[in-house]
Design a protein around this motif. Structure first.
Motif, PDB file in Angstrom:
ATOM      1  N   ARG A 302       0.308 -65.762 -18.223  1.00  0.00           N
ATOM      2  CA  ARG A 302       1.010 -64.516 -17.861  1.00  0.00           C
ATOM      3  C   ARG A 302       0.242 -63.868 -16.899  1.00  0.00           C
ATOM      4  O   ARG A 302       0.465 -62.483 -16.557  1.00  0.00           O
ATOM      5  CB  ARG A 302       1.384 -63.626 -19.099  1.00  0.00           C
ATOM      6  CG  ARG A 302       2.445 -64.133 -19.764  1.00  0.00           C
ATOM      7  CD  ARG A 302       3.970 -63.872 -18.835  1.00  0.00           C
ATOM      8  NE  ARG A 302       4.776 -64.584 -19.625  1.00  0.00           N
ATOM      9  CZ  ARG A 302       6.090 -64.865 -19.051  1.00  0.00           C
ATOM     10  NH1 ARG A 302       6.312 -64.620 -17.826  1.00  0.00           N
ATOM     11  NH2 ARG A 302       7.147 -65.155 -19.759  1.00  0.00           N
ATOM     12  N   ALA A 303      -1.049 -64.281 -16.283  1.00  0.00           N
ATOM     13  CA  ALA A 303      -1.788 -63.343 -15.363  1.00  0.00           C
ATOM     14  C   ALA A 303      -2.738 -64.445 -14.679  1.00  0.00           C
ATOM     15  O   ALA A 303      -2.570 -65.532 -14.958  1.00  0.00           O
ATOM     16  CB  ALA A 303      -2.834 -62.644 -16.418  1.00  0.00           C
ATOM     17  N   GLY A 384       6.167 -67.477 -28.127  1.00  0.00           N
ATOM     18  CA  GLY A 384       5.699 -66.284 -28.011  1.00  0.00           C
ATOM     19  C   GLY A 384       4.571 -65.941 -27.062  1.00  0.00           C
ATOM     20  O   GLY A 384       4.271 -67.022 -26.676  1.00  0.00           O
ATOM     21  N   THR A 385       4.568 -64.700 -26.936  1.00  0.00           N
ATOM     22  CA  THR A 385       3.224 -64.591 -25.938  1.00  0.00           C
ATOM     23  C   THR A 385       2.185 -64.122 -26.697  1.00  0.00           C
ATOM     24  O   THR A 385       1.955 -63.331 -27.623  1.00  0.00           O
ATOM     25  CB  THR A 385       3.441 -63.117 -24.988  1.00  0.00           C
ATOM     26  OG1 THR A 385       4.681 -63.459 -24.008  1.00  0.00           O
ATOM     27  CG2 THR A 385       2.247 -63.004 -24.175  1.00  0.00           C
ATOM     28  N   VAL A 386       1.030 -64.904 -26.549  1.00  0.00           N
ATOM     29  CA  VAL A 386      -0.385 -64.907 -27.081  1.00  0.00           C
ATOM     30  C   VAL A 386      -1.488 -64.606 -26.174  1.00  0.00           C
ATOM     31  O   VAL A 386      -1.465 -64.995 -25.178  1.00  0.00           O
ATOM     32  CB  VAL A 386      -0.643 -65.934 -28.253  1.00  0.00           C
ATOM     33  CG1 VAL A 386       0.748 -66.276 -29.095  1.00  0.00           C
ATOM     34  CG2 VAL A 386      -0.389 -67.543 -27.454  1.00  0.00           C
ATOM     35  N   LEU A 416       3.974 -69.275 -24.929  1.00  0.00           N
ATOM     36  CA  LEU A 416       3.777 -70.453 -25.507  1.00  0.00           C
ATOM     37  C   LEU A 416       4.965 -71.120 -25.962  1.00  0.00           C
ATOM     38  O   LEU A 416       5.954 -70.226 -26.481  1.00  0.00           O
ATOM     39  CB  LEU A 416       3.007 -70.631 -26.527  1.00  0.00           C
ATOM     40  CG  LEU A 416       2.607 -71.963 -27.319  1.00  0.00           C
ATOM     41  CD1 LEU A 416       2.033 -72.757 -26.563  1.00  0.00           C
ATOM     42  CD2 LEU A 416       1.722 -71.849 -28.581  1.00  0.00           C
ATOM     43  N   ARG A 417       5.737 -72.161 -25.805  1.00  0.00           N
ATOM     44  CA  ARG A 417       6.669 -72.985 -26.159  1.00  0.00           C
ATOM     45  C   ARG A 417       6.544 -74.547 -26.567  1.00  0.00           C
ATOM     46  O   ARG A 417       6.707 -75.358 -25.866  1.00  0.00           O
ATOM     47  CB  ARG A 417       7.949 -72.800 -25.151  1.00  0.00           C
ATOM     48  CG  ARG A 417       8.361 -71.654 -24.550  1.00  0.00           C
ATOM     49  CD  ARG A 417       9.129 -70.652 -25.655  1.00  0.00           C
ATOM     50  NE  ARG A 417       9.618 -69.370 -25.193  1.00  0.00           N
ATOM     51  CZ  ARG A 417       9.178 -68.321 -25.199  1.00  0.00           C
ATOM     52  NH1 ARG A 417       8.045 -68.331 -25.839  1.00  0.00           N
ATOM     53  NH2 ARG A 417       9.476 -67.251 -24.893  1.00  0.00           N
ATOM     54  N   TYR A 418       5.967 -74.453 -27.965  1.00  0.00           N
ATOM     55  CA  TYR A 418       5.182 -75.696 -28.302  1.00  0.00           C
ATOM     56  C   TYR A 418       6.156 -76.201 -29.307  1.00  0.00           C
ATOM     57  O   TYR A 418       6.195 -75.678 -30.329  1.00  0.00           O
ATOM     58  CB  TYR A 418       3.849 -75.416 -28.747  1.00  0.00           C
ATOM     59  CG  TYR A 418       3.282 -76.635 -28.694  1.00  0.00           C
ATOM     60  CD1 TYR A 418       3.740 -77.795 -29.517  1.00  0.00           C
ATOM     61  CD2 TYR A 418       1.868 -76.871 -28.225  1.00  0.00           C
ATOM     62  CE1 TYR A 418       3.013 -79.134 -29.594  1.00  0.00           C
ATOM     63  CE2 TYR A 418       1.284 -78.057 -28.166  1.00  0.00           C
ATOM     64  CZ  TYR A 418       1.700 -79.243 -28.988  1.00  0.00           C
ATOM     65  OH  TYR A 418       1.121 -80.399 -28.874  1.00  0.00           O
ATOM     66  N   ARG A 419       7.042 -77.330 -29.071  1.00  0.00           N
ATOM     67  CA  ARG A 419       7.866 -77.920 -30.259  1.00  0.00           C
ATOM     68  C   ARG A 419       6.920 -78.720 -31.144  1.00  0.00           C
ATOM     69  O   ARG A 419       6.308 -79.872 -30.647  1.00  0.00           O
ATOM     70  CB  ARG A 419       9.083 -78.567 -29.471  1.00  0.00           C
ATOM     71  CG  ARG A 419       9.903 -79.124 -30.606  1.00  0.00           C
ATOM     72  CD  ARG A 419      11.302 -79.761 -30.087  1.00  0.00           C
ATOM     73  NE  ARG A 419      12.335 -79.810 -31.224  1.00  0.00           N
ATOM     74  CZ  ARG A 419      13.445 -80.316 -30.876  1.00  0.00           C
ATOM     75  NH1 ARG A 419      13.982 -80.206 -29.685  1.00  0.00           N
ATOM     76  NH2 ARG A 419      14.069 -80.752 -31.913  1.00  0.00           N
ATOM     77  N   ARG A 473       0.958 -64.617 -37.342  1.00  0.00           N
ATOM     78  CA  ARG A 473       0.333 -66.032 -37.640  1.00  0.00           C
ATOM     79  C   ARG A 473       0.171 -66.810 -36.451  1.00  0.00           C
ATOM     80  O   ARG A 473      -0.799 -67.751 -36.175  1.00  0.00           O
ATOM     81  CB  ARG A 473       1.147 -66.818 -38.674  1.00  0.00           C
ATOM     82  CG  ARG A 473       0.950 -65.887 -40.070  1.00  0.00           C
ATOM     83  CD  ARG A 473       1.378 -67.163 -41.195  1.00  0.00           C
ATOM     84  NE  ARG A 473       1.312 -66.445 -42.563  1.00  0.00           N
ATOM     85  CZ  ARG A 473       1.519 -66.654 -43.845  1.00  0.00           C
ATOM     86  NH1 ARG A 473       1.827 -68.129 -43.663  1.00  0.00           N
ATOM     87  NH2 ARG A 473       1.024 -66.483 -44.979  1.00  0.00           N
ATOM     88  N   LEU A 474       1.084 -66.976 -35.680  1.00  0.00           N
ATOM     89  CA  LEU A 474       0.972 -67.656 -34.392  1.00  0.00           C
ATOM     90  C   LEU A 474      -0.530 -67.028 -33.547  1.00  0.00           C
ATOM     91  O   LEU A 474      -1.220 -68.002 -33.267  1.00  0.00           O
ATOM     92  CB  LEU A 474       2.040 -67.524 -33.429  1.00  0.00           C
ATOM     93  CG  LEU A 474       2.067 -68.349 -32.099  1.00  0.00           C
ATOM     94  CD1 LEU A 474       1.762 -69.724 -32.285  1.00  0.00           C
ATOM     95  CD2 LEU A 474       3.499 -68.233 -31.350  1.00  0.00           C
ATOM     96  N   GLN A 475      -0.537 -65.885 -33.470  1.00  0.00           N
ATOM     97  CA  GLN A 475      -1.647 -65.321 -32.758  1.00  0.00           C
ATOM     98  C   GLN A 475      -2.925 -65.727 -33.689  1.00  0.00           C
ATOM     99  O   GLN A 475      -3.986 -66.141 -32.898  1.00  0.00           O
ATOM    100  CB  GLN A 475      -1.657 -63.939 -32.701  1.00  0.00           C
ATOM    101  CG  GLN A 475      -2.846 -63.251 -31.945  1.00  0.00           C
ATOM    102  CD  GLN A 475      -3.144 -63.763 -30.546  1.00  0.00           C
ATOM    103  OE1 GLN A 475      -2.314 -63.410 -29.801  1.00  0.00           O
ATOM    104  NE2 GLN A 475      -3.982 -64.431 -30.294  1.00  0.00           N
ATOM    105  N   ASP A 476      -3.046 -65.804 -34.929  1.00  0.00           N
ATOM    106  CA  ASP A 476      -4.022 -66.063 -35.653  1.00  0.00           C
ATOM    107  C   ASP A 476      -4.473 -67.454 -35.351  1.00  0.00           C
ATOM    108  O   ASP A 476      -5.695 -68.051 -35.191  1.00  0.00           O
ATOM    109  CB  ASP A 476      -3.810 -65.794 -37.035  1.00  0.00           C
ATOM    110  CG  ASP A 476      -4.023 -64.082 -37.381  1.00  0.00           C
ATOM    111  OD1 ASP A 476      -4.429 -63.515 -36.535  1.00  0.00           O
ATOM    112  OD2 ASP A 476      -3.321 -63.796 -38.635  1.00  0.00           O
TER     113      ASP A 476
END
Length: 1013
Positions: A302-303, A384-386, A416-419, A473-476
């Motif tokens: 994103r940057a 999500g965006t992390v 992130l889009r991780y299946r 929790r995804l960010q953690d």
């Protein structure tokens, strides 16, 4: 004799082999007591002689079949309104596992396919004339099934059905509100004696051949099966027992039913190897990858210099990125875990009891309990965006540079889009339980009067347990510290599992359990219903036309109902998905009168002239007004061979408790999740040189109709933040609720002709024209109903009034504000229309030395299915079309034709059924501007679904009096389902077809048996 059958709609003879016309006829009874098409014994005629199941005087002496859409019980009456009946023989010939299978074959009913919707909640509902389940009243043995919002006809085992009666057209004056489109009455087998086992197992036998989907799926790296498959097993077992005691005065019976359905995945069929989409009109077809994801991990910086680029971890395990692309082996099929046939397991159990208190009174009671469990699989995608730490131990130097890490930068944002493995999908689970209890007393008072005083208690309970990502929790998990050999969660959050997003194929169960949780929402609906009904034959008192033999008949009734709906959820569900606990209720008081007046009977040129009338008064606690419904019907038979009939109804439906809440409860939210803009604001153009602004989407005249001054037209102050280009001050606001939902009113007309020629014994034909128009139609409309309607209509106030601006013209506001929003919710929006023709026929040929031949036909021609969105808008007619708001998927013509042969000894029977489903065309190609059929919108490919013909074969072997065997093949020729791109927008199914209308899983083979002990 007191009949044990209380039904709302009497129908044709008990043994018609298919959906056949409903009219009275005389017929000789066969020597065997088993009923076959077109005939009825005198005992059978008496058994179906009325709504409440009381004795019909003199029925046994006439041998006539009583056909009635009324609470008045009387033999020798042709129905004034068209009725379709499906009998136990026809049901057995289909080998259905649920009631949905039975009803989907009737042209009068909008087919449903809850078993093939991945988004289904497991409940089966009925929509007559495609007018919605809220407008169809469903009865079991003449009494309400349950609440409108919580009803589930899956409570009824098909093996327990005596027949299904369908009365189309308004019937509110007889049966109460909700009967705007008509009534469906399920008549159950009761008074059973002995022990009987009914078992049915069926499965799909299909030859997967390559379709237009197959090469696209393989090019995207997905599989597409070839060859024969046998799958989708469905089992249905019912054990029924009954006993008569005290010389038959006490009758007891009960049943236990078990049903199980095995899953069929979308990717088990060649027509659903991937979700087929057409991104632009007349453009190429492709496999839909939205939402995009990868089992190797899709990462979008994103940057930095590579912002917006899409990368995945190299599937070969090396620590480098490769571009994300379909066909490169790194894109996942988002819908690969979806079900083509949902797995489910259901148990039903119930019992019936009746006791004669004397020759003229009977106590009766019944109870049915059920539990159904089913689930929908959804992919487990960490999305999500992390923020990713540039010191992440899993991050290689090459990947760090690609996502924007550089000297002095501690962390960078990525999408992130991780299946987490295609085999790690998590289910949304539905558990539906319920109970339905009835009881009462019925009987006779003298020779002229019958009565039935009873009630229903029904409770439907649903536990919905979805899987969802737990916020934070995804960010953690992504914020990894330590070393690659000994990683830690830098946040130190309890139970945190480090997530290596920079390697492919991560499907760690511990990680999945940390990232995803579940919560449960519980909804409970209850119905309390008490009825008192009385019918009288006033001819016993001499109130008879001088030109008729039968006297005036009357029915009086009163009813009290209470509907409740309670919705609660646990803390986990509310904390993630939001919402509020609610308790909704509504009380209803009704009274009705019905009159049946034979004016002339058995006279020259007037075999029968009869008038019927009905009137009902209803009061709902949710509305201060009292409303009335009525019917007027006429029957004229110049000779016994020919009968003309007509029916006129005013029907009204009050909103359900859910509709009341959707109409009145005020809630604020960002419209469309904050993804749309004010059409009177300037358009935002993101170019290489920055942001510029263009003209508004709407004209100055349209914006003026929304209350915007000309001075503010195109002003940047109107811009709403839309999530992608946040150029506005805030997201546009949407306010749900704040409406007054009044009862809708339907006017229904039917005109019919019944032909029963004496020179062609055993032949009956009917044709009926129906016209239904619903004024002030109740329905839920989201904010786009108002924005799109206002824009397309050029400023019609009917739509534009739903856009409520602040004084400065903006459309963003805080909760509780009286301006600055777009409305949505349930309201009375305008009219709904249904018109068409029904054709039914039956022919029986009995050749004693050869056997018996029966043929039955049921066809429907729909000439109008739609309505008007506002007084200034043209009438929309969606018959034969789909798309552009034509969501009912109604072919102009459909029919069923069944022929059956039975040997003279009745030990063998063969039945062939032909089902025809008419074509459907995209509304863009309709040539009708009212549904978007303009020349510039016309499609050149994939705009039509051709007509389909299906053939079903059933073989019945009566091995002995105690044992029969049935072999059945539905869709005998294994006709493949039609391919429809973007099917979810059309049929709410991701299977690239329309499973409600067309057999989508292939040939269905069944073996069924009945064993009597």
């Amino acid at each position: 004799m007191t009949s044990q059958h209380h039904v709302s709609l009497a129908a044709l003879a008990a043994a018609l082999l298919a959906a056949t016309p409903a009219f009275a006829q005389q017929a000789e009874a066969p020597a065997d007591s088993t009923q076959t098409a077109g005939q009825a014994t005198p005992e059978r005629a008496e058994a179906i002689a009325g709504e409440q199941g009381n004795q019909a005087p003199a029925a046994a002496s006439t041998g006539d079949v009583v056909v009635t859409g009324t609470r008045i019980q009387r033999p020798n009456v042709t129905s004034a309104a068209p009725i379709t009946s499906v009998t136990t023989q026809d049901i057995r010939a289909q080998a259905p596992v649920n009631v949905e299978d039975v009803l989907n074959r009737l042209p009068q009913i909008a087919p449903d396919s809850q078993q093939t919707y991945n988004d289904s909640d497991g409940r089966q509902r009925i929509k007559l004339r495609s007018l919605g389940f809220e407008r169809t009243l469903v009865l079991i043995d003449g009494k309400r099934l349950g609440t409108q919002n919580g009803q589930d006809v899956g409570i009824i085992p098909p093996s327990l059905l005596e027949r299904v009666d369908v009365l189309t057209g308004g019937a509110s004056s007889v049966y109460g509100s909700d009967a705007v489109a008509g009534v469906v009455n399920f008549v159950l087998k009761k008074d059973f004696e002995g022990l009987q086992l009914d078992a049915n197992y069926n499965f799909y036998n299909h030859n997967n051949k390559d379709t237009i989907v197959s090469p696209l799926a393989r090019a995207a790296g997905f599989s597409s099966p070839r060859g024969w498959t046998n799958d989708g097993g469905r089992a249905d077992v019912t054990l029924t027992a009954g006993k008569k005691l005290f010389d038959g005065a006490l009758r007891l019976s009960g049943f236990v039913n078990y049903r199980k359905t095995e899953e069929v995945g979308l990717t088990d069929r060649s027509n659903a190897g991937c979700y087929l989409t057409q991104l632009q009109a007349n453009g190429p077809l492709s496999c839909g990858l939205t939402p995009s994801s990868s089992t190797s991990g899709l990462i979008t910086p994103r940057a930095g210099a590579n912002a917006g680029a899409q990368y995945v971890n190299n599937p070969d395990g090396t620590r480098n990125f490769v571009p994300f692309a379909a066909g490169a082996g790194n894109a996942s099929n988002y819908f690969s875990g979806y079900a083509y046939q949902r797995p489910s397991e259901r148990v039903n159990a119930g019992g019936f009891a009746s006791l004669d208190l004397g020759s003229d009174a009977e106590l009766y009671t019944s109870g049915i309990w059920f539990r159904d469990k089913s689930y929908n699989n959804y992919p487990t995608i960490a999305s999500g965006t992390v923020d990713v730490s540039c010191g992440n131990p899993y991050l290689s130097a090459a990947k760090a540079g690609a996502i924007g890490c550089a000297a002095g930068i501690a962390s960078v944002p990525v999408d992130l889009r991780y299946r987490l493995g295609e085999g790690s999908d998590r289910p949304d689970t539905y558990i539906n339980t319920g109970v339905r209890l009835t009881g009462g007393v019925r009987g006779k008072v003298g020779d002229a009067w019958t009565y039935d005083i009873g009630g229903v208690y029904a409770r439907n309970h649903q536990d919905y347990t979805p899987s969802f990502g737990i916020p934070g929790r995804l960010q953690d998990a992504v914020n990894v510290g330590g070393t690659a050999a000994s990683p830690t969660c830098a946040s130190g959050a309890a139970g945190c599992v480090p997530f290596d997003i920079f390697s492919p194929g991560n499907s760690d169960p511990a990680l999945i359990n940390y990232l995803f949780g579940t919560g449960t929402s519980t909804t409970t609906g209850t119905l309390y219903d008490v009825q008192a009904n009385m019918t009288g034959d006033l001819g016993k008192y001499g109130i008879t036309s001088p030109f008729a033999e039968q006297g005036l008949a009357i029915a009086l009734g009163t009813e009290y109902r209470k509907d409740t709906l309670k919705s609660v959820a646990d803390a986990s569900y509310r904390g993630t998905l939001g919402g509020n606990d609610t308790y909704l209720s509504q009380d209803v008081w009704e009274s009705n009168i019905e009159v049946q007046a034979p004016l002339v009977e058995h006279k020259p040129f007037a075999e029968l002239v009869q008038l019927n009338g009905g009137f009902r008064v209803s009061k709902y606690s949710s509305n201060p007004s009292t409303f009335t419904t009525w019917k007027v019907e006429g029957i004229y038979a110049p000779i016994s061979d020919l009968t003309f009939r007509a029916s006129f109804n005013k029907a009204q439906r009050a909103p359900t408790v859910v509709e009341i809440r959707q109409a009145t409860n005020i809630e604020f939210a960002a419209g469309g999740s904050g993804t749309f803009n004010d059409f009177c604001a300037p358009t935002v153009i993101n170019g290489a040189n920055g942001v510029s602004y263009g003209a508004p989407v709407a004209s100055r005249e349209v914006c003026r109709a929304t209350g915007l001054s000309d001075a503010l037209y195109g002003s940047q102050t109107l811009l709403c933040s839309n999530g992608t280009t946040p150029n506005g001050t805030a997201a546009c606001s949407v306010r749900s609720g704040g409406f007054t939902a009044d009862p809708e009113t339907a006017y229904t007309q039917t005109y019919g002709l019944v032909v029963k020629p004496r020179f062609l014994r055993g032949f009956v034909f009917s044709v009926d024209r129906y016209r239904i128009k619903i004024n002030d139609s109740l329905g839920y409309n989201d904010y786009s109903y108002y924005t799109d309607g206002c824009l397309r209509s050029g400023g019609d106030q009917f739509f534009c009034q739903g856009i409520v601006r602040n004084a400065n013209g903006t459309l963003f506001s805080a909760a509780g504000s009286s301006t600055g929003f777009i409305r949505q919710g349930t309201t009375n929006y305008y009219t709904s229309i249904a018109r068409g023709w029904d054709f039914q026929a039956q022919y029986t040929l009995n050749l004693e030395s050869v056997g018996r031949f029966d043929m039955s036909f049921n066809g429907s021609l729909t000439t109008n299915a739609g309505g008007q969105d506002s007084p200034l808008q043209p009438e929309r007619n969606c018959a034969g079309y789909y798309g552009n708001g034509c969501g009912q998927l109604i072919p102009k013509w459909s029919h069923g034709l069944r022929g059956t042969y039975t040997t003279p000894d009745q030990k063998f029977g063969a039945s062939l059924n032909w089902r025809h489903v008419g074509s459907l065309t995209n509304a863009n190609n309709s040539g009708d501007e009212a549904i978007g059929g303009t020349p510039e919108r016309a499609l050149t490919d994939y705009y039509r679904v051709d007509p389909a013909d299906y053939f079903d074969l059933a073989l019945n072997f009566a091995v002995s009096k105690q044992f029969s065997l049935r072999l059945i093949a539905n869709n005998l020729l294994d006709k493949a389902a039609p391919i429809v791109p973007d099917s979810y927008n059309i049929s709410l199914a991701r299977s690239n077809t329309i499973p409600q209308r067309y057999d989508s899983l292939g040939r269905n083979i069944a073996i069924a048996t009945t064993i009597k002990f």
